[in-house]
Design a protein around this motif. Structure first.
Motif, mmCIF file in Angstrom:
data_model
loop_
_atom_site.group_PDB
_atom_site.id
_atom_site.type_symbol
_atom_site.label_atom_id
_atom_site.label_comp_id
_atom_site.label_asym_id
_atom_site.label_seq_id
_atom_site.Cartn_x
_atom_site.Cartn_y
_atom_site.Cartn_z
ATOM 1 N N TRP A 10 0.840 -1.194 0.000
ATOM 2 C CA TRP A 10 0.000 0.000 0.000
ATOM 3 C C TRP A 10 0.879 1.250 0.000
ATOM 4 N N TYR A 11 0.587 2.175 -0.905
ATOM 5 C CA TYR A 11 1.291 3.453 -0.982
ATOM 6 C C TYR A 11 0.277 4.594 -0.919
ATOM 7 N N LYS A 12 0.585 5.587 -0.100
ATOM 8 C CA LYS A 12 -0.304 6.731 0.102
ATOM 9 C C LYS A 12 0.050 7.846 -0.871
ATOM 10 N N LEU A 31 6.184 21.233 -0.744
ATOM 11 C CA LEU A 31 5.058 20.289 -0.733
ATOM 12 C C LEU A 31 5.538 18.872 -0.458
ATOM 13 N N ALA A 32 6.623 18.486 -1.097
ATOM 14 C CA ALA A 32 7.147 17.131 -0.905
ATOM 15 C C ALA A 32 7.527 16.896 0.553
ATOM 16 N N ARG A 33 8.177 17.874 1.181
ATOM 17 C CA ARG A 33 8.568 17.722 2.591
ATOM 18 C C ARG A 33 7.335 17.626 3.484
ATOM 19 N N MET A 34 6.347 18.479 3.250
ATOM 20 C CA MET A 34 5.133 18.465 4.065
ATOM 21 C C MET A 34 4.422 17.124 3.968
ATOM 22 N N TYR A 35 4.204 16.675 2.742
ATOM 23 C CA TYR A 35 3.450 15.439 2.547
ATOM 24 C C TYR A 35 4.236 14.213 3.003
ATOM 25 N N ALA A 36 5.523 14.192 2.794
ATOM 26 C CA ALA A 36 6.340 13.068 3.268
ATOM 27 C C ALA A 36 6.261 12.950 4.786
ATOM 28 N N TYR A 40 3.137 10.228 3.142
ATOM 29 C CA TYR A 40 2.831 10.096 1.717
ATOM 30 C C TYR A 40 4.027 9.529 0.965
ATOM 31 N N ASP A 41 3.712 8.729 -0.054
ATOM 32 C CA ASP A 41 4.732 8.126 -0.899
ATOM 33 C C ASP A 41 4.811 8.774 -2.271
ATOM 34 N N TYR A 61 13.800 14.696 -4.084
ATOM 35 C CA TYR A 61 12.602 14.828 -3.257
ATOM 36 C C TYR A 61 12.466 13.642 -2.301
ATOM 37 N N PRO A 62 11.812 13.831 -1.149
ATOM 38 C CA PRO A 62 11.617 12.729 -0.199
ATOM 39 C C PRO A 62 10.436 11.817 -0.546
#
Length: 297
Positions: A10-12, A31-36, A40-41, A61-62
């Motif tokens: 499963w990936y979010k 955005l990438a840092r916030m969502y990671a 989030y994947d 990006y993370p």
């Protein structure tokens, strides 16, 4: 044919995100840092009329960024739409611009292989007939920013209307992230994809096959169909519903505070489509896609 294959991981992810490239308030890196940080994947970059080109970027990006664009405008009948176009990169549709018009742009990204998702139809004021007109691949069953703006966040009625015409129509729960003072919401609606790996190819393949669920928070852990019964395991929820056309359906649960983590609900093979909806104690919901892949030839 049963839709779900849960042998992967499963990936979010979120399929509707805006950056400073259009009308968002954060950069792709922010955005990438916030969502990671929220587990989030992957994310899709769906800036208005700006087709992204992730492959050309060198930032580490993370999480996985995926290409896309959001088109908005009116069709030849004067109907107004917003459409999140997933999986199309600038190199595949270099001619896209607002000046070319909504319909030619929509046809161009469709020809380039984009997955076309009707965005926030309630907020846009779309009728069910309008939702069905362009044979979209999917529709946003929940849009988090529209919930904030004026409560018009649900695409459930439109989705069911679309399913009557195209039983394979997919559902998407999204943020529609802008992260500006007038659009502050995020991490309120997302998808959980079951894929072999968190790569562009595997995530897009799982989305196209509908091998994911949409959620505001509740989780599906297991989904299996045994004839006229569907077996599920979930995070603790108050209700489990099998949803069919019009009034058809079945449900388990109660209002007495008792929560469910596994259930078996009845369905009918006579229904034109069937999907599952679960609801937790906070009223947050999650949805499968139609459980069966229909032959629409």
């Amino acid at each position: 044919m049963m839709r779900y294959d849960l042998t992967g991981t499963w990936y979010k992810g979120n399929t509707h995100v805006h950056s400073v490239a259009s009308d968002g308030g954060k950069t792709a890196e922010e955005l990438a840092r916030m969502y990671a940080s929220e587990g989030y994947d992957f994310l899709f970059r769906t800036d208005h009329w700006v087709v992204s080109d992730v492959a050309s970027e060198t930032t580490d990006y993370p999480l996985l960024w995926l290409d896309g664009v959001e088109l908005d405008g009116s069709d030849y009948a004067g109907s107004f739409y917003h459409v999140a176009c997933l999986g199309v990169a600038a190199s595949q549709a270099p001619e896209i611009s607002r000046e070319m018009g909504f319909v030619p742009a929509l046809e161009a990204v469709r020809a380039a292989g984009a997955l076309l998702v009707l965005a926030h139809p309630h907020w846009s004021g779309n009728s069910i007939a309008e939702a069905c007109r362009w044979a979209f691949d999917g529709v946003e069953v929940y849009n988090h920013v529209c919930h904030w703006l004026n409560g018009k966040s649900s695409g459930s009625v439109h989705w069911n209307g679309m399913l009557e015409n195209h039983p394979n129509t997919l559902a998407f729960s999204t943020d529609d992230t802008h992260l500006r003072p007038e659009h502050p919401g995020w991490n309120g609606g997302w998808v959980m994809v079951n894929a072999s790996a968190c790569t562009r190819e595997a995530v897009l393949d799982a989305l196209r096959r509908g091998n994911y669920y949409s959620t505001q928070g509740p989780e599906f852990h297991h989904i299996a169909v045994h004839g006229d019964r569907v077996e599920v395991c979930t995070s603790p929820v108050r209700f489990v519903r099998a949803v069919g056309p019009a009034y058809r359906g079945s449900r388990l649960g109660s209002f007495d505070g008792q929560l469910i983590e596994s259930a078996e609900v009845s369905i009918s093979t006579d229904w034109a489509y069937t999907y599952l909806e679960i609801e937790d104690a906070m009223g947050r919901r999650a949805w499968t896609n139609p459980l069966f892949v229909a032959d629409e030839r």
